[in-house]
Design a protein around this motif. Sequence first.
Motif, PDB file in Angstrom:
ATOM      1  N   ILE A  80      -0.387   5.082   7.579  1.00  0.00           N
ATOM      2  CA  ILE A  80       0.061   5.184   5.933  1.00  0.00           C
ATOM      3  C   ILE A  80      -0.886   6.221   5.153  1.00  0.00           C
ATOM      4  N   ALA A  81      -2.274   5.942   5.385  1.00  0.00           N
ATOM      5  CA  ALA A  81      -3.042   6.890   4.786  1.00  0.00           C
ATOM      6  C   ALA A  81      -2.886   8.088   5.235  1.00  0.00           C
ATOM      7  N   GLN A  82      -2.994   8.438   6.509  1.00  0.00           N
ATOM      8  CA  GLN A  82      -2.837   9.739   7.242  1.00  0.00           C
ATOM      9  C   GLN A  82      -1.571  10.545   6.839  1.00  0.00           C
ATOM     10  N   VAL A 136      -9.737   7.628   4.639  1.00  0.00           N
ATOM     11  CA  VAL A 136     -10.061   6.136   4.608  1.00  0.00           C
ATOM     12  C   VAL A 136     -11.466   6.115   4.451  1.00  0.00           C
ATOM     13  N   LEU A 137     -12.082   5.288   3.481  1.00  0.00           N
ATOM     14  CA  LEU A 137     -13.370   5.019   3.570  1.00  0.00           C
ATOM     15  C   LEU A 137     -13.786   3.611   3.994  1.00  0.00           C
ATOM     16  N   ASP A 146     -10.639  11.312  12.658  1.00  0.00           N
ATOM     17  CA  ASP A 146     -10.494  12.489  11.730  1.00  0.00           C
ATOM     18  C   ASP A 146     -10.021  12.217  10.300  1.00  0.00           C
ATOM     19  N   GLY A 147      -9.594  10.960  10.211  1.00  0.00           N
ATOM     20  CA  GLY A 147      -9.003  10.459   8.959  1.00  0.00           C
ATOM     21  C   GLY A 147      -9.759   9.372   8.220  1.00  0.00           C
ATOM     22  N   LEU A 173       0.872  -1.214  -0.090  1.00  0.00           N
ATOM     23  CA  LEU A 173       0.065  -0.075   0.025  1.00  0.00           C
ATOM     24  C   LEU A 173       1.102   1.207   0.090  1.00  0.00           C
ATOM     25  N   GLU A 174       1.611   1.249   0.906  1.00  0.00           N
ATOM     26  CA  GLU A 174       2.826   2.356   1.140  1.00  0.00           C
ATOM     27  C   GLU A 174       3.529   2.610  -0.620  1.00  0.00           C
ATOM     28  N   GLU A 175       4.042   1.602  -1.099  1.00  0.00           N
ATOM     29  CA  GLU A 175       4.389   1.587  -2.367  1.00  0.00           C
ATOM     30  C   GLU A 175       3.605   2.333  -3.381  1.00  0.00           C
TER      31      GLU A 175
END
Lengths: 470, 470
Positions: A236-238, A244-245, A269-270, A194-196
């Motif tokens: 990671i998303a933050q 994020v959904l 909040d994210g 995911l990070e990549e």
Amino acid sequence: MTENLSPQPATSPTTASAAAAARAAAAGSGTAAAGTRLDPWFGSYADRAHGMRASEIRALFAVANRPEVVSLAGGMPYLKGLPLDAIATSVAELVATRGATALQYGSGQGDESLREQIIEVMRLEGVSAHPDDVVVTTGSQQALDLVTRIFVNPGDVVVAEAPSYVGALGVFRSYQAEVVHSPIDEHGIVPEILEETLTRLEAAGKTVKLLYLIPNFHNPGGVSISLERRPRIVEIAQRHGVLVLEDNPYGLLAFDGETLPALQSYHPDGVVYLGSFSKTFAPGYRVGWAVAPHAVREKLVLASEAAILCPSNASQMAISTYLATCDWQGQVKQFRELYRERRDAMVGALAEHLPSASWTVPAGGFYTWVRLPAGLDAKAMLPRAVTARVAYVPGTAFYADGSGADHMRLSFCYPTPDQIREGVRRLAGVVSSELDLATIFGTGDADGSPASWSRRSSPDDVQAPGPDLA
Amino acid sequence: MTENLSPQPATSPTTASAAAAARAAAAGSGTAAAGTRLDPWFGSYADRAHGMRASEIRALFAVANRPEVVSLAGGMPYLKGLPLDAIATSVAELVATRGATALQYGSGQGDESLREQIIEVMRLEGVSAHPDDVVVTTGSQQALDLVTRIFVNPGDVVVAEAPSYVGALGVFRSYQAEVVHSPIDEHGIVPEILEETLTRLEAAGKTVKLLYLIPNFHNPGGVSISLERRPRIVEIAQRHGVLVLEDNPYGLLAFDGETLPALQSYHPDGVVYLGSFSKTFAPGYRVGWAVAPHAVREKLVLASEAAILCPSNASQMAISTYLATCDWQGQVKQFRELYRERRDAMVGALAEHLPSASWTVPAGGFYTWVRLPAGLDAKAMLPRAVTARVAYVPGTAFYADGSGADHMRLSFCYPTPDQIREGVRRLAGVVSSELDLATIFGTGDADGSPASWSRRSSPDDVQAPGPDLA
């Protein structure tokens, strides 16, 4: 086996054989094409509507809904265990005593009492929110639509698991999003990849708006994001500034009753969290919800008012009454036991009849994700399966890019254990014939990798998931 | 006068006076602005969401819903006359005997039995259609949303009556359409000017996608398109290649019982017709529908499946049962008589208390459209009206371009005749004070034309109509 698995009567005559009908359905989407040619408004549609057409597999599902077919395709919950008489009594009292409210317009955000109860439901998964953070929607599908509507411009990227829920892919596509998949393993979406993926998309100048995840008992994957990975995924998303959904219809349906904390609980909040009563109670009232950061919630309400004015008071109050007067947690426990028994029937039958395939063993929810023996194509095989009176959803439905033909989703939620075993037995017969053909005509690659990887299907399947595929 | 006109409890404490609350509400939409500043996702929204914010008048309506305020603002039908006990009994039987279907997912297009009944309902207005032409939606608002979704690209033009329904303007705006108004008179939209409008838009290179019309008992205009004009309007649209979107929630509510033929009946291939049970039965189930040419209908179903998967089986079957077991036409007749009495109370009170204004005298439906004496601004006056315990919708809500400040919409559907008379009396007091101020400070132009024409409001009012304004 005489049970009609469809909530709607089949339109074609039931006297014709499933085999003949499946051949006819497989033969062509000719109707849609003819309709298009004769459409006087053909030149008037919006860009977003151009891709809208019924997928090829839809025609087959009309056939798959016949009583003689065992459908392992649908995502319909099994409702026979519900206390219908008690629900009937409470709904009657609701209409008789509070009918002037239940039958009237309501608030765009949703009934306040129900929103308070939703807070209690979510507390079981570690979500601490205020009723004002909740928007009630026409099923969580509408919440998916609204979130996409307020965030996604044409060309924006949504990152989703590979595979992902067909109904969400349809929404993203209808807003002209580009869906990029990031793979899952038995512990859910893989953080390193995911990070990549996010880094690569940023480097390519893409605007990633949403990370769409089904953390529990994934549809169609059957896996859950592990406790260890949850905070990492959120972090990671933050760090990449991506909302994020979190789509969580199945979270309370763990077969061992153990509930993992929602992604939302790590970073309210994210995350926009989506919930639903469709799988823990019943889908027929069409009540779901979103929990969102304050400003996002405010826009969701405005978007929902434009879309439907307000959700149904009658539906919301019926559910609110059910939660208040029935033992809903006891009912969920009953569902868990019912679905566990069916999951056991499914994996038992797969081990017995389809040892050449591999599959996930879900710890909850409705689905198992089956990898076919090398060389087989689940989409190409579907008409023959329906002819053999068993239906499933080919893996291609769960990818935006047409891949996934080597997989199929098998649902164990609606058919009985006996039906499941019979369905898998029929499926094994079809697979066996296909493998014989593959051996004779050599459709498998020499190195054993599935030929289907190189001949990707068109991504038409995601156009219109339809309620059959919920 | 102690009746709470809101279906939802007011969130602010009811002990504070309406006056103080109205001042506070008028003082600022500060909350929304503060929320925006603190919004971590502020930079992530889609272009279409940028204009989404609560309108100024929304804050006032929270106050207008207090029991001491006579609301002539809302569009809520009066439901007390419904046979709630009979409905309760039939809904209970429905759940007890067909609960496994009513509580299950259904067809994306809608329940087939209900679609057959809808055909019978529409026959009263000259529509001859097949159940397959019908899509059931979550109120006709969802049908508005879906039609706009499949036809309108950002920048496309929708031609609408001047004034037009606030909820439709909100939908068009949310799809970034440009709304161009074409005027109405006492016989509905004016054909000659419509012709000019379309010709001018074509010459300017604009793409006109839809002609949005409310042919019967217009919201907010109160007028109907005359029998003579109907074929002419349809012909003009056809000649210019523009699809007509006919929104008809009030057609069966003619006070004399005379029903004009639907625009759809003149040219079924050129019209999408929207119907609703919200005004002839009850809005709380959220059931409306669209009738469309075949290929358009097909896309509407696909769009609806992406938006909500399927409409509520429970709602649809409850309405289907009501239509089958209750004297629904007798109920509509009762509604007509009830609303006629209220219309009479409204126009009688206007003649008595507000002779300096002018207004339409509707022959059906819910609304009258009032032109204020020269120099007055309905939007600016609203906080003072709410302070005087009467509420209305300023005309600006019904224009996409901020005009209309010299008009207000008065609803006679929900308040009793006594409440209506009291409300108009209060309103007359406010108008009188405003006129005194205008005389002293000279806000009227010398030639008597209203000053408000030159100081147009911002078009914020259409952002979020909300269920209050249905």
